[in-house]
Each structure stands twice: as C-alpha cells, then as structure tokens.
Design a protein around this motif. Structure first.
Motif, mmCIF file in Angstrom:
data_model
loop_
_atom_site.group_PDB
_atom_site.id
_atom_site.type_symbol
_atom_site.label_atom_id
_atom_site.label_comp_id
_atom_site.label_asym_id
_atom_site.label_seq_id
_atom_site.Cartn_x
_atom_site.Cartn_y
_atom_site.Cartn_z
ATOM 1 N N GLY A 20 23.290 14.562 -26.652
ATOM 2 C CA GLY A 20 22.272 14.052 -27.572
ATOM 3 C C GLY A 20 21.862 12.618 -27.293
ATOM 4 N N ILE A 21 22.619 11.906 -26.458
ATOM 5 C CA ILE A 21 22.288 10.518 -26.129
ATOM 6 C C ILE A 21 21.541 10.478 -24.789
ATOM 7 N N VAL A 22 20.435 9.708 -24.736
ATOM 8 C CA VAL A 22 19.767 9.436 -23.458
ATOM 9 C C VAL A 22 20.188 8.032 -23.017
ATOM 10 N N PHE A 23 20.974 7.961 -21.966
ATOM 11 C CA PHE A 23 21.497 6.691 -21.477
ATOM 12 C C PHE A 23 20.439 6.013 -20.620
ATOM 13 N N ARG A 24 20.034 4.800 -21.001
ATOM 14 C CA ARG A 24 19.045 4.030 -20.227
ATOM 15 C C ARG A 24 19.801 3.247 -19.160
ATOM 16 N N ASP A 25 19.803 3.777 -17.954
ATOM 17 C CA ASP A 25 20.628 3.246 -16.865
ATOM 18 C C ASP A 25 19.858 2.197 -16.066
ATOM 19 N N LEU A 26 20.309 0.944 -16.193
ATOM 20 C CA LEU A 26 19.627 -0.179 -15.529
ATOM 21 C C LEU A 26 20.110 -0.409 -14.099
#
Ligand code: PRP
Ligand code: MG
Length: 174
Positions: A20-26
């Motif tokens: 359910g989490i969208v990880f914003r990967d920098l």
C-alpha cells in the motif's frame, strides 16, 4: 533543468516497505550527476543568504544532501542519529511511528544559542520524524530554525504539525 525533470527521475517503488506504500526512491536522482548538481544549486539558491551556521541532517537519508548543502552555504554539518550511535552525551526525543516508538539523538554540544539552524531531511511524510528533530533543536534555543525537505507528501499534511512561523520548504511535492 527544472524541478519537473528531477521529479521524473524519482523511482516509484510500489508496496515498499510494506503493502500500500509507494516509496519515492531518490537514489535514481542522486546517481545522476546533473540532477545532483541541480538539487544542490536549488537548495543553495534558497538558503545561501540566510546566515545559516549549521545544517542538521537526519539519519540516514538526510545525510546525503545535508553535507553537500552545508559546504555550498558555508555552514557546518551536524548529524541527528538513531539511538545508541552517537558516542558522546546526547539529548533525545521520542516520536511515534506507525509501529511503536522511535528515538532520535543529537550531541549535547552540537549547537549553541548563536546558531542559525537548517534542519534537513529527504522526505516529509507524517511529519513525526521532523517534529521530533525540530523539538530537539529548539532545546538549544538557537537564533532561528529553518526546515527543508527534498520531497513533501502534501496529502499527509505533515507540515500542519509545526508552528505557523516555521519556514518549511520542499522542492518536490506529491
Ligand atoms: C523516512 C524518511 C524521513 C521519514 C519521514 O526515514 O527518510 O526521515 O521517514 O517520515 P515521517 O514524516 O512520517 O516521520 P526512515 O525512518 O524510513 O529512515 P531512513 O532515513 O534511515 O531510511
Ligand atoms: Mg529518514
């Protein structure tokens, strides 16, 4: 290069670290030399003239741009760490995360009343981490505290946790 190009290079990882989490990967932004330079330039443009003496970065993802920015604006760098990592005497602050309580620490001699502090982290979600960091920094009674994120998840309304007079800046918003 503008913010939209940097935003387009952020990698979205679905269901990480949990469903359910969208990880914003920098990491996909940081590895691109032009993007890294642009991020550094954008932060420098915002903070170079504010008289900031210390950049405080929050472990661990605040340790990437924090020191880069500190060198650009002529400030020192102070790590705020997870518990048990800093070797000398520390102040601590606990905060609630989704599962249980977390703690962050800073060395008792890291800041003083003459400092103008920029608190930096990669991402603002619920705001729990940065609010604890902010409260920890305020114990030193510095002249002023600025708060900065690379990414802000606006729909979580984390910035509402902070007093109205705190200058909070984020570069990329969702
Ligand atoms: C992430 C992120 C922020 C914090 C934001 O760190 O880097 O520090 O969560 O969440 P919040 O606004 O809801 O408090 P995390 O604790 O996952 O650790 P890391 O930086 O070591 O990866
Ligand atoms: Mg973090």
């Amino acid at each position: 290069m503008g913010v939209e190009i940097i935003k387009s290079k952020i990698r979205d990882v679905v269901d990480f670290p949990q469903k359910g989490i969208v990880f914003r990967d920098l990491t996909t932004v940081f590895k691109d030399a032009d993007c890294l330079r642009e991020l550094s330039d954008m932060l420098t443009a915002i903070y170079a003239e504010k008289g900031i003496t210390k950049v405080v970065g929050i472990e661990s993802r605040g340790f990437i741009m924090g020191p880069i920015l500190a060198t650009r604006i002529g400030a020192g760098f102070v790590p705020m760490r997870k518990p048990g990592k800093l070797p000398a005497e520390t102040w601590q602050e606990s905060y609630t995360k989704e599962y249980g309580v977390d703690v962050i620490e800073i060395h008792k001699d890291a800041l003083c009343e003459n400092d103008v502090v920029l608190l930096h982290d990669d991402l603002l979600a619920t705001g729990g981490t940065m609010l604890a960091a902010y409260n920890l920094v305020k114990r030193f009674n510095p002249k002023k505290v600025y708060v900065n994120f690379l990414v802000e998840l606006e729909f979580l309304k984390g910035r509402d946790l902070f007093p109205n007079d705190v200058e909070i800046e984020s570069l990329i918003k969702y």
